[in-house]
Design a protein around this motif. Structure first.
Motif, short mmCIF file in Angstrom:
data_model
loop_
_atom_site.label_atom_id
_atom_site.label_comp_id
_atom_site.label_asym_id
_atom_site.label_seq_id
_atom_site.Cartn_x
_atom_site.Cartn_y
_atom_site.Cartn_z
N UNK A 41 0.76 -1.40 -0.09
CA UNK A 41 -0.06 -0.30 0.18
C UNK A 41 0.62 1.56 0.18
N UNK A 42 0.58 2.17 -0.62
CA UNK A 42 0.58 3.29 -0.56
C UNK A 42 0.07 4.64 -0.34
N UNK A 43 0.76 5.68 0.16
CA UNK A 43 -0.08 6.48 1.27
C UNK A 43 0.13 8.19 1.25
N UNK A 44 -0.38 8.94 1.36
CA UNK A 44 0.45 9.99 1.83
C UNK A 44 1.20 10.54 3.00
N UNK A 45 -0.32 10.01 4.08
CA UNK A 45 0.26 10.15 5.51
C UNK A 45 0.23 8.60 5.68
N UNK A 46 1.49 8.73 6.47
CA UNK A 46 1.37 6.88 7.25
C UNK A 46 1.31 6.92 8.45
N UNK A 47 0.20 6.83 8.88
CA UNK A 47 -0.19 6.64 11.17
C UNK A 47 -0.65 5.23 11.11
N UNK A 48 -0.49 4.40 10.40
CA UNK A 48 -1.17 3.09 10.57
C UNK A 48 0.24 2.31 11.49
N UNK A 49 0.22 1.63 12.53
CA UNK A 49 1.73 0.73 12.85
C UNK A 49 1.85 -0.41 12.22
N UNK A 50 3.25 -0.56 12.67
CA UNK A 50 3.39 -2.05 12.28
C UNK A 50 2.53 -3.11 12.55
N UNK A 51 2.20 -2.94 13.53
CA UNK A 51 0.71 -4.44 14.10
C UNK A 51 -0.29 -4.01 13.38
N UNK A 52 -0.46 -2.96 12.87
CA UNK A 52 -1.70 -2.39 11.76
C UNK A 52 -1.74 -3.53 10.35
N UNK A 53 -0.57 -2.60 10.36
CA UNK A 53 0.16 -3.34 9.31
C UNK A 53 -0.13 -4.76 8.49
N UNK A 54 0.28 -5.49 10.07
CA UNK A 54 0.33 -6.55 10.38
C UNK A 54 -1.09 -7.33 9.95
N UNK A 55 -1.31 -6.67 10.52
CA UNK A 55 -3.52 -7.13 11.22
C UNK A 55 -4.57 -6.17 10.03
N UNK A 56 -4.11 -5.85 9.42
CA UNK A 56 -4.26 -5.45 7.64
C UNK A 56 -4.04 -6.88 6.91
N UNK A 57 -2.71 -7.67 7.01
CA UNK A 57 -2.90 -8.48 5.64
C UNK A 57 -1.89 -7.62 4.53
N UNK A 58 -1.22 -6.71 4.69
CA UNK A 58 -0.40 -6.19 3.96
C UNK A 58 1.20 -6.45 4.07
N UNK A 59 1.61 -6.75 2.96
CA UNK A 59 3.44 -7.36 2.73
C UNK A 59 4.17 -6.17 3.68
N UNK A 60 3.71 -5.12 2.60
CA UNK A 60 4.13 -3.54 3.24
C UNK A 60 3.30 -2.70 3.06
N UNK A 61 3.61 -0.66 3.70
CA UNK A 61 3.26 -0.01 3.58
C UNK A 61 4.44 1.38 3.68
#
Length: 375
Positions: A318-338
């Motif tokens: 995922x790409x974004x302008x503002x990245x406030x998701x935590x590493x735990x959030x990113x893992x919980x989403x099932x993303x490889x990376x953000x």
């Protein structure tokens, strides 16, 4: 290598289509021979109808309707290329977008214009409706919409009731139209609020639509009253259905007046764009939105995209302008990376104006890294 681009808009700077274009430029720089499938997406909120119309090769139609306060405005909706499905965002006619902040008034606001859009679509022969209900200015439980479709609302004296928020408590009789709707309706709904009560439509969303504390209480009592009348006359209990309180009770109104099904917005969009089919043979999904934070987990687009891709064992970045998701959030989403596309400190205006180039460059860097790891 097949790469599926499935971003949302970057609000305030890029449409979902423009994000796809920027990502495509970055992919071409990193891998000129890649197979690219560009699929602009939405999460069921404002802009969903336009995305679905574009995706289906449909026609965008503009007609005069009433805005939330009854004034004539030009509002648009889409019809699919096979002329069977209409895509309508209620915000086009009955949204806050049509009003100045000083005009916000959920007591007077009505969804009548949304009903006019639906009526026009029916006149063109559609048999299916996808209705997005984000961005509403109303708290009328959909009675305005229903009135435009032929429902009548009478008080105890048998006099017609003006279909708006403040009139809900006056309704004593509901008279259906002579002919039932020949329409299958799916509502893109991303909230689970009940119709009334502390977590209901009026208390949670009324203040942002301009309601004072006293007006919130009045609107809540109106929603309670309408629910009792419907239950008494039709045996249907709408009060506690998750999503009934969406869009000032339009969720409940769609359930009752349109016999609609409430669905998670991102799932509606993925169904209509055949996202699962596009995943076949895909090596990487690139998605994104303007801001990623903890709310991204709560049924937003990236959450749905990542969930579906994870089932197919396809990595998602995922790409974004503002990245406030935590590493735990990113893992919980099932993303490889953000990744944030912002590479240096800059003002908001600078960030918005340079967003296209930033997305393109970040896509290039991300894809170069992905290709190297894949090799």
């Amino acid at each position: 290598m097949k790469i599926l681009l499935a971003p949302d808009k970057f609000k305030g700077s890029l449409t979902a289509r423009q994000v796809c274009d920027a990502m495509t430029e970055g992919v071409r720089l990193a891998h000129p021979d890649a197979e690219i499938v560009a699929l602009p997406m939405a999460d069921g909120g404002e802009g969903t109808a336009e995305i679905l119309t574009l995706t289906t090769g449909g026609e965008w139609i503009t007609i005069p309707v009433a805005d939330a306060l009854g004034r004539t405005v030009q509002a648009s909706y889409g019809i699919s290329s096979d002329c069977r499905t209409a895509f309508i965002d209620m915000s086009q006619a009955s949204g806050l977008r049509q009003l100045q902040r000083s005009e916000y008034n959920p007591l007077k606001a009505s969804t009548f214009g949304t009903g006019q859009l639906i009526r026009d679509a029916i006149s063109r022969g559609v048999t299916q409706l996808i209705l997005g209900i984000g961005g509403s200015a109303t708290n009328d439980a959909g009675i305005g919409m229903a009135a435009a479709l032929g429902w009548q609302f009478l008080d105890k004296s048998g006099h017609p009731v003006q279909p708006c928020g403040e009139a809900l408590r006056q309704i004593d009789q509901l008279i259906p139209p002579a002919l039932p709707l020949n329409l299958t309706v799916d509502v893109a709904c991303d909230v689970t609020n009940p119709l009334y009560g502390p977590n209901g439509a009026a208390f949670i969303y009324g203040p942002q639509k301009g309601a004072s504390a006293g007006e919130v209480e009045e609107l809540d009592q109106g929603l309670r009253h309408l629910a009792r009348v419907i239950h008494r006359h039709f045996g249907i209990d709408l009060a506690d259905i998750p999503g009934a309180g969406a869009a000032g009770g339009l969720g409940a109104g769609a359930l009752f007046f349109l016999k609609a099904t409430l669905k998670e917005g991102v799932n509606v969009v993925m169904e209509q764009t055949h996202f699962a089919a596009h995943l076949q043979g895909t090596n990487l999904v690139l998605t994104g939105e303007g801001k990623m934070d903890h709310q991204t987990l709560q049924g937003k687009l990236i959450s749905g995209i990542a969930r579906q891709a994870q089932k197919a064992a396809v990595p998602t970045i995922a790409l974004c302008g503002t990245l406030e998701a935590s590493p735990d959030d990113i893992k919980a989403l099932g993303l490889t990376a953000a990744f944030s596309v912002l590479t240096h400190p800059q003002s908001l205006d600078e960030a918005l104006s340079s967003a296209y180039e930033a997305v393109s460059h970040t896509t290039f860097n991300v894809l170069r890294l992905f290709i190297r790891n894949a090799d």
